[in-house]
Motif scaffolding. Structure first.
Motif, PDB file in Angstrom:
ATOM      1  N   GLN A 134       0.819  -1.211   0.000  1.00 28.41           N
ATOM      2  CA  GLN A 134       0.000   0.000   0.000  1.00 28.41           C
ATOM      3  C   GLN A 134       0.855   1.264   0.000  1.00 28.41           C
ATOM      4  O   GLN A 134       0.630   2.163  -0.804  1.00 28.41           O
ATOM      5  N   ILE A 135       1.833   1.328   0.889  1.00 32.32           N
ATOM      6  CA  ILE A 135       2.598   2.580   1.010  1.00 32.32           C
ATOM      7  C   ILE A 135       3.587   2.782  -0.125  1.00 32.32           C
ATOM      8  O   ILE A 135       4.129   3.875  -0.272  1.00 32.32           O
ATOM      9  N   THR A 136       3.797   1.766  -0.948  1.00 34.34           N
ATOM     10  CA  THR A 136       4.614   1.959  -2.147  1.00 34.34           C
ATOM     11  C   THR A 136       3.740   2.186  -3.374  1.00 34.34           C
ATOM     12  O   THR A 136       4.249   2.256  -4.492  1.00 34.34           O
ATOM     13  N   ASP A 137       2.436   2.337  -3.162  1.00 32.02           N
ATOM     14  CA  ASP A 137       1.500   2.732  -4.226  1.00 32.02           C
ATOM     15  C   ASP A 137       1.323   4.248  -4.092  1.00 32.02           C
ATOM     16  O   ASP A 137       0.838   4.722  -3.059  1.00 32.02           O
ATOM     17  N   PRO A 138       1.724   5.031  -5.120  1.00 31.00           N
ATOM     18  CA  PRO A 138       1.674   6.492  -4.990  1.00 31.00           C
ATOM     19  C   PRO A 138       0.295   7.044  -4.628  1.00 31.00           C
ATOM     20  O   PRO A 138       0.206   7.967  -3.807  1.00 31.00           O
ATOM     21  N   GLU A 139      -0.773   6.504  -5.198  1.00 29.92           N
ATOM     22  CA  GLU A 139      -2.102   7.017  -4.862  1.00 29.92           C
ATOM     23  C   GLU A 139      -2.455   6.726  -3.410  1.00 29.92           C
ATOM     24  O   GLU A 139      -2.922   7.597  -2.685  1.00 29.92           O
ATOM     25  N   TYR A 140      -2.209   5.500  -2.975  1.00 30.06           N
ATOM     26  CA  TYR A 140      -2.518   5.131  -1.596  1.00 30.06           C
ATOM     27  C   TYR A 140      -1.701   5.976  -0.613  1.00 30.06           C
ATOM     28  O   TYR A 140      -2.250   6.530   0.343  1.00 30.06           O
ATOM     29  N   SER A 141      -0.384   6.059  -0.828  1.00 32.56           N
ATOM     30  CA  SER A 141       0.463   6.775   0.125  1.00 32.56           C
ATOM     31  C   SER A 141       0.127   8.264   0.177  1.00 32.56           C
ATOM     32  O   SER A 141       0.134   8.874   1.250  1.00 32.56           O
ATOM     33  N   THR A 142      -0.191   8.840  -0.982  1.00 25.70           N
ATOM     34  CA  THR A 142      -0.589  10.255  -0.999  1.00 25.70           C
ATOM     35  C   THR A 142      -1.896  10.445  -0.256  1.00 25.70           C
ATOM     36  O   THR A 142      -2.035  11.373   0.553  1.00 25.70           O
ATOM     37  N   THR A 143      -2.859   9.572  -0.512  1.00 29.61           N
ATOM     38  CA  THR A 143      -4.158   9.669   0.168  1.00 29.61           C
ATOM     39  C   THR A 143      -3.985   9.516   1.674  1.00 29.61           C
ATOM     40  O   THR A 143      -4.604  10.248   2.453  1.00 29.61           O
TER      41      THR A 143
END
Length: 193
Positions: A134-143
């Motif tokens: 999750q935290i290496t997914d740009p959308e997830y980490s930004t959200t």
């Protein structure tokens, strides 16, 4: 758009209208009123007051971005829009990512890792930010970052570094400020693209 450019465009438009009034209408058909539209002006492009309402704080750093880093900045902007937050939130998020990872989506760095920090924001699974995936997914980490920012009372009125630090709880709380201008420039360039 900066104030000088806006005044110049409005001045030229005013001269064109005044000249048109003095010369009379070019279209003598009075049944169809003519309307003029100003030259293409990007009214939806963020202005400096929106991006850096407190001005830029302290000495600024700048790095040249490669394609991946630029794509990550665009991903942060897209996620910011998706959450319904504004351009200032994107500036805070991009400046934070510039400090934390230089806009690189970092995986585990072995001995060079700060605990289990990963991704654009160096979020930690052990601190509840999400799984490594999750935290290496740009959308997830930004959200996730923006959800933390939403919880900060008055974040829009704070200096960028204070808002970022309240979410990130960094050992170096003042370091976010140095990226504010580059983050604002990136948001200005890519917000409407």
């Amino acid at each position: 758009m900066n104030t000088t450019l806006r005044k110049s465009i409005l001045g030229i438009a005013g001269l064109a209208i005044a000249g048109g009034l003095a010369a009379g209408p070019l279209n003598h058909d009075t049944t169809t009123p003519t309307t003029s539209t100003p030259a293409a002006v990007q009214a939806d492009k963020p202005n400096t007051g929106t991006l850096t309402p407190n001005g830029v704080q302290g000495a600024q750093s700048h790095i040249d971005l490669n394609g991946e880093q630029t794509d990550n900045a665009k991903a942060i902007i897209a996620a910011t829009k998706k959450t319904g937050m504004d351009e200032r939130a994107a500036v805070v998020a991009i400046a934070t990512s510039l400090q934390e990872s230089k806009l690189e989506n970092l995986g585990h760095l072995g001995d060079r890792n700060d605990h289990d920090s990963q991704g654009l924001f160096q979020q930690r699974p052990s601190s509840g930010w999400g799984t490594v995936e999750q935290i290496t997914d740009p959308e997830y980490s930004t959200t996730a970052f923006l959800n933390g920012l939403k919880q900060v009372d008055g974040w829009k009125d704070m200096p960028l570094t204070a808002a970022a630090q309240t979410v990130q709880v960094s050992a170096y709380p003042d370091h976010y400020a140095q990226w504010e201008q580059q983050a604002a420039d990136l948001v200005a360039q890519h917000w409407t693209s």
